[in-house]
Design a protein around this motif. Sequence first.
Motif, short mmCIF file in Angstrom:
data_model
loop_
_atom_site.label_atom_id
_atom_site.label_comp_id
_atom_site.label_asym_id
_atom_site.label_seq_id
_atom_site.Cartn_x
_atom_site.Cartn_y
_atom_site.Cartn_z
N GLU A 201 10.15 -17.59 49.46
CA GLU A 201 10.06 -16.72 50.28
C GLU A 201 9.43 -15.29 49.63
O GLU A 201 9.29 -13.53 50.30
CB GLU A 201 11.83 -15.40 50.79
CG GLU A 201 12.02 -17.04 51.86
CD GLU A 201 11.63 -16.53 53.75
OE1 GLU A 201 10.54 -15.85 53.02
OE2 GLU A 201 12.25 -17.44 54.11
N GLN A 202 8.89 -15.47 48.43
CA GLN A 202 8.29 -14.84 47.21
C GLN A 202 9.37 -13.18 47.42
O GLN A 202 8.83 -12.02 46.97
CB GLN A 202 7.07 -14.38 48.13
CG GLN A 202 6.30 -15.46 48.48
CD GLN A 202 4.90 -14.92 49.06
OE1 GLN A 202 4.25 -13.75 48.60
NE2 GLN A 202 4.35 -15.98 49.98
N ILE A 203 10.87 -13.64 47.08
CA ILE A 203 11.25 -12.46 45.76
C ILE A 203 11.31 -12.43 44.90
O ILE A 203 11.27 -12.99 43.96
CB ILE A 203 12.65 -13.19 46.27
CG1 ILE A 203 13.39 -13.05 47.81
CG2 ILE A 203 13.44 -12.03 45.56
CD1 ILE A 203 12.94 -11.71 48.51
N VAL A 204 10.59 -10.72 44.57
CA VAL A 204 10.21 -9.79 43.38
C VAL A 204 10.85 -8.68 43.08
O VAL A 204 11.48 -8.24 44.14
CB VAL A 204 9.00 -10.03 42.99
CG1 VAL A 204 7.93 -11.45 42.82
CG2 VAL A 204 8.49 -9.11 44.04
N PRO A 205 11.49 -8.44 42.29
CA PRO A 205 11.86 -7.06 41.48
C PRO A 205 10.86 -5.92 42.44
O PRO A 205 9.81 -6.27 42.57
CB PRO A 205 12.13 -7.01 40.30
CG PRO A 205 11.67 -8.65 39.02
CD PRO A 205 10.78 -9.28 40.95
N GLY A 206 11.34 -5.26 42.93
CA GLY A 206 10.58 -4.29 43.30
C GLY A 206 10.41 -3.64 44.80
O GLY A 206 10.96 -5.00 45.46
N ALA A 207 9.62 -3.08 44.67
CA ALA A 207 9.63 -2.45 46.43
C ALA A 207 8.21 -3.42 46.79
O ALA A 207 8.30 -2.91 48.04
CB ALA A 207 8.98 -0.97 45.99
N ASP A 208 7.40 -4.40 46.27
CA ASP A 208 6.17 -5.06 46.41
C ASP A 208 7.36 -6.81 47.09
O ASP A 208 6.20 -7.64 47.53
CB ASP A 208 5.81 -5.48 45.40
CG ASP A 208 4.85 -3.66 45.24
OD1 ASP A 208 5.11 -2.96 46.01
OD2 ASP A 208 4.08 -4.05 43.47
N SER A 209 8.43 -6.97 46.67
CA SER A 209 8.51 -7.87 47.10
C SER A 209 8.28 -8.14 48.76
O SER A 209 8.66 -7.04 49.27
CB SER A 209 9.89 -7.85 47.55
OG SER A 209 10.40 -9.15 47.71
N TYR B 183 16.98 -13.04 54.37
CA TYR B 183 15.48 -12.36 54.30
C TYR B 183 15.08 -11.84 55.05
O TYR B 183 14.43 -12.22 56.02
CB TYR B 183 14.97 -13.50 53.67
CG TYR B 183 15.31 -14.49 52.54
CD1 TYR B 183 14.96 -13.92 51.24
CD2 TYR B 183 16.16 -15.84 53.00
CE1 TYR B 183 15.71 -14.87 49.84
CE2 TYR B 183 16.43 -16.26 51.90
CZ TYR B 183 16.56 -15.62 50.11
OH TYR B 183 17.40 -16.65 49.12
N GLU B 184 14.90 -10.07 54.75
CA GLU B 184 13.92 -9.23 55.68
C GLU B 184 12.92 -9.05 55.15
O GLU B 184 13.34 -8.62 53.82
CB GLU B 184 15.54 -7.95 55.92
CG GLU B 184 14.84 -7.34 57.04
CD GLU B 184 15.47 -6.01 56.94
OE1 GLU B 184 15.49 -4.98 57.73
OE2 GLU B 184 16.60 -5.70 55.58
N ILE B 185 12.29 -8.83 55.51
CA ILE B 185 10.97 -8.99 55.37
C ILE B 185 10.65 -7.01 55.52
O ILE B 185 11.65 -6.04 55.59
CB ILE B 185 9.64 -8.73 56.78
CG1 ILE B 185 8.26 -8.74 56.67
CG2 ILE B 185 9.89 -7.63 58.23
CD1 ILE B 185 8.18 -9.86 55.51
N ASN B 186 9.74 -6.89 54.11
CA ASN B 186 9.55 -5.33 53.54
C ASN B 186 9.31 -4.76 54.26
O ASN B 186 8.16 -5.27 55.31
CB ASN B 186 8.76 -5.67 52.32
CG ASN B 186 8.05 -4.41 51.28
OD1 ASN B 186 8.62 -3.28 52.03
ND2 ASN B 186 8.17 -4.25 50.39
N ALA B 187 9.51 -3.35 54.95
CA ALA B 187 9.30 -2.44 56.29
C ALA B 187 7.53 -1.79 55.74
O ALA B 187 7.56 -2.05 57.79
CB ALA B 187 10.00 -1.13 56.41
N ALA B 188 7.44 -2.20 54.71
CA ALA B 188 6.52 -1.92 54.19
C ALA B 188 5.04 -2.71 54.78
O ALA B 188 3.59 -2.10 55.66
CB ALA B 188 5.50 -1.24 52.87
#
Length: 133
Positions: A80-88, A109-114
């Motif tokens: 799911e490409q979890i990385v620290p910070g807002a870019d995950s 795992y919730e998609i980044n709203a961006a």
Amino acid sequence: MPEAFSRHVFVYGTLRRGGRNDINRLRPAPEYVGMGEVQGVLYHFDWYPGLTLGGEEAVTVVGEVYRITPELEAVLDRIEQIVPGADSEYFKREVDVNVEARVISCLLYEINAARIRGRQAMGHGDWILFHTS
């Protein structure tokens, strides 16, 4: 000996049985608990979905619930490409999931709203039906 099961996970997309990343093919093997439901919105991203929880357009999103080990959770984080910070790409959430007449606290795992800007909701909550139709 594999690590003990420590938590539950709700999978709604490619990790579902028969999906491209079927969780049942991963190791250590998870333990199936049952079908689950959450309220949210599914979005289509090429060959995979993203889910946002709640919202005005929320529908019942179906998925599968499994008991997993910390070792398997680390594998899921990589998928799911979890990385620290807002870019995950996704963020890990702990949510209550309705599973066959009971409520179970699950990792989701919730998609980044961006990532959903400019995308249209799928309009229903079953990725497998959408993907195979």
